[in-house]
Design a protein around this motif. Structure first.
Motif, PDB file in Angstrom:
ATOM      1  N   UNK A 168       9.382   2.348   3.788  1.00  0.00           N
ATOM      2  CA  UNK A 168       8.104   2.770   3.661  1.00  0.00           C
ATOM      3  C   UNK A 168       7.055   1.914   3.451  1.00  0.00           C
ATOM      4  N   UNK A 169       5.729   2.287   3.307  1.00  0.00           N
ATOM      5  CA  UNK A 169       4.683   1.442   2.527  1.00  0.00           C
ATOM      6  C   UNK A 169       4.859   1.061   1.153  1.00  0.00           C
ATOM      7  N   UNK A 170       4.636  -0.104   0.571  1.00  0.00           N
ATOM      8  CA  UNK A 170       4.596  -0.355  -0.654  1.00  0.00           C
ATOM      9  C   UNK A 170       3.526  -1.048  -1.051  1.00  0.00           C
ATOM     10  N   UNK A 171       3.356  -1.047  -2.635  1.00  0.00           N
ATOM     11  CA  UNK A 171       2.275  -1.756  -3.146  1.00  0.00           C
ATOM     12  C   UNK A 171       2.756  -2.252  -4.512  1.00  0.00           C
ATOM     13  N   UNK A 172       2.326  -3.400  -4.993  1.00  0.00           N
ATOM     14  CA  UNK A 172       2.687  -4.063  -6.305  1.00  0.00           C
ATOM     15  C   UNK A 172       1.600  -3.526  -7.177  1.00  0.00           C
ATOM     16  N   UNK A 173       2.173  -3.256  -8.257  1.00  0.00           N
ATOM     17  CA  UNK A 173       1.251  -2.755  -9.552  1.00  0.00           C
ATOM     18  C   UNK A 173       1.753  -3.259 -10.781  1.00  0.00           C
ATOM     19  N   UNK A 174       0.719  -3.570 -11.827  1.00  0.00           N
ATOM     20  CA  UNK A 174       1.268  -3.971 -13.242  1.00  0.00           C
ATOM     21  C   UNK A 174       0.484  -2.997 -14.012  1.00  0.00           C
ATOM     22  N   UNK A 175       1.261  -1.769 -14.400  1.00  0.00           N
ATOM     23  CA  UNK A 175       0.597  -0.858 -15.138  1.00  0.00           C
ATOM     24  C   UNK A 175       0.173  -1.268 -16.340  1.00  0.00           C
ATOM     25  N   UNK A 176       0.665  -2.192 -16.773  1.00  0.00           N
ATOM     26  CA  UNK A 176       0.449  -2.668 -18.201  1.00  0.00           C
ATOM     27  C   UNK A 176      -0.965  -3.356 -18.346  1.00  0.00           C
ATOM     28  N   UNK A 177      -1.057  -4.298 -17.283  1.00  0.00           N
ATOM     29  CA  UNK A 177      -2.493  -5.052 -17.283  1.00  0.00           C
ATOM     30  C   UNK A 177      -3.553  -4.399 -16.145  1.00  0.00           C
TER      31      UNK A 177
END
Length: 276
Positions: A168-177
């Protein structure tokens, strides 16, 4: 309209860290499984530059955004559908949400324990999806890759073209920054099949939420039940035309403000005045 998205995944993949980043609300995010047992709920504003421009145009005293409800659900483990790791309790929390964000860890860090002692995103996804399928849970899912910018990533699909990254759809995320959070919120809003319409004036400019393909009375219910039950007509102008005109009065002069009836299907970006 209260619709929620559950943040799910294996233990120690960054679910609570992501939740904290989204909501700025402190919940435990410790380095051990099942730290978060009862789900935490956070209400997150949906970023929308259109609302800001409408508020500026109308000299509004208040600006109120649309929101998405995120639910931080404790980590699932293999066998959750059979009760492993308080699995039945956690799965019951997932059943109560309207869509799922599945957090997948793709960064290496020896200081953060992985429940399977290795970082293998595809394997992790297969485990979670199997548990959800076994439990009979089928909702829209958005895959969120926790990339943790400062550390190496593991992307097996980039090394082997035969490996499909996600179902399915995906997205890259950096929750720290905080990288990618606004995009994630907007993608989550879309995942719930929601659109935004607006009301604007000197008192306030506000973004309202309704389901895609909602009729004017159905959308009006988001404001007050009277706008559905006693609906007569709606005065509608699209955001683009209103901003181009510079004011509601000028938009009306140009013939861009339309009178719509009960069958009108509200479009994303409509600015509406309901008449009862």
């Amino acid at each position: 309209m209260s619709l929620s998205i559950g943040i799910v995944g294996l233990p120690n993949v960054g679910k609570s860290t992501l939740f904290n980043a989204l909501t700025k609300k402190s919940v435990p995010a410790e380095n051990y499984p099942f730290c978060t047992i009862d789900p935490s709920v956070g209400i997150v504003p949906v970023p929308d530059v259109r609302l800001d421009k409408l508020s500026e145009m109308s000299h509004s005293k208040k600006t109120i955004p649309a929101v998405v409800e995120f639910v931080d659900i404790a980590g699932l483990v293999k066998g959750a559908s059979e009760g492993e790791g308080l699995g039945n309790k956690f799965l019951s929390h997932i059943r109560e949400v309207d869509a799922i964000i599945e957090v997948v860890r793709i960064f290496e860090d020896s200081n953060i324990i992985h429940v399977h002692e290795k970082v293998d995103p595809i394997f992790d996804i297969e485990i979670i999806n199997l548990e959800l399928e076994t439990a009979g849970i089928k909702k829209p899912t958005l895959y969120v890759l926790n990339i943790s910018e400062a550390l190496p990533k593991v992307r097996p699909w980039e090394l082997d073209s035969k490996v499909e990254p996600f179902p399915g759809p995906y997205i890259e995320v950096d929750p720290i920054f905080g990288t990618g959070l606004d995009q994630l919120i907007n993608k989550s809003y879309d995942l719930l099949n929601l659109i935004t319409f607006f009301t604007t004036g000197e008192k306030e400019s506000r973004a309202w939420t309704c389901k895609r393909d909602a009729t004017a009375p159905e959308a009006g219910k988001s404001i007050h039940t009277d706008f559905q039950e006693k609906f007569i007509r709606a005065e509608v102008v699209h955001y683009d035309k209103l901003i181009e005109a510079g004011s509601y009065a000028k938009a009306r002069e140009k013939g861009w403000v339309r009178t719509e009836g009960k069958e009108y299907v509200v479009q994303d970006g409509d600015v509406i005045e309901f008449l009862i």
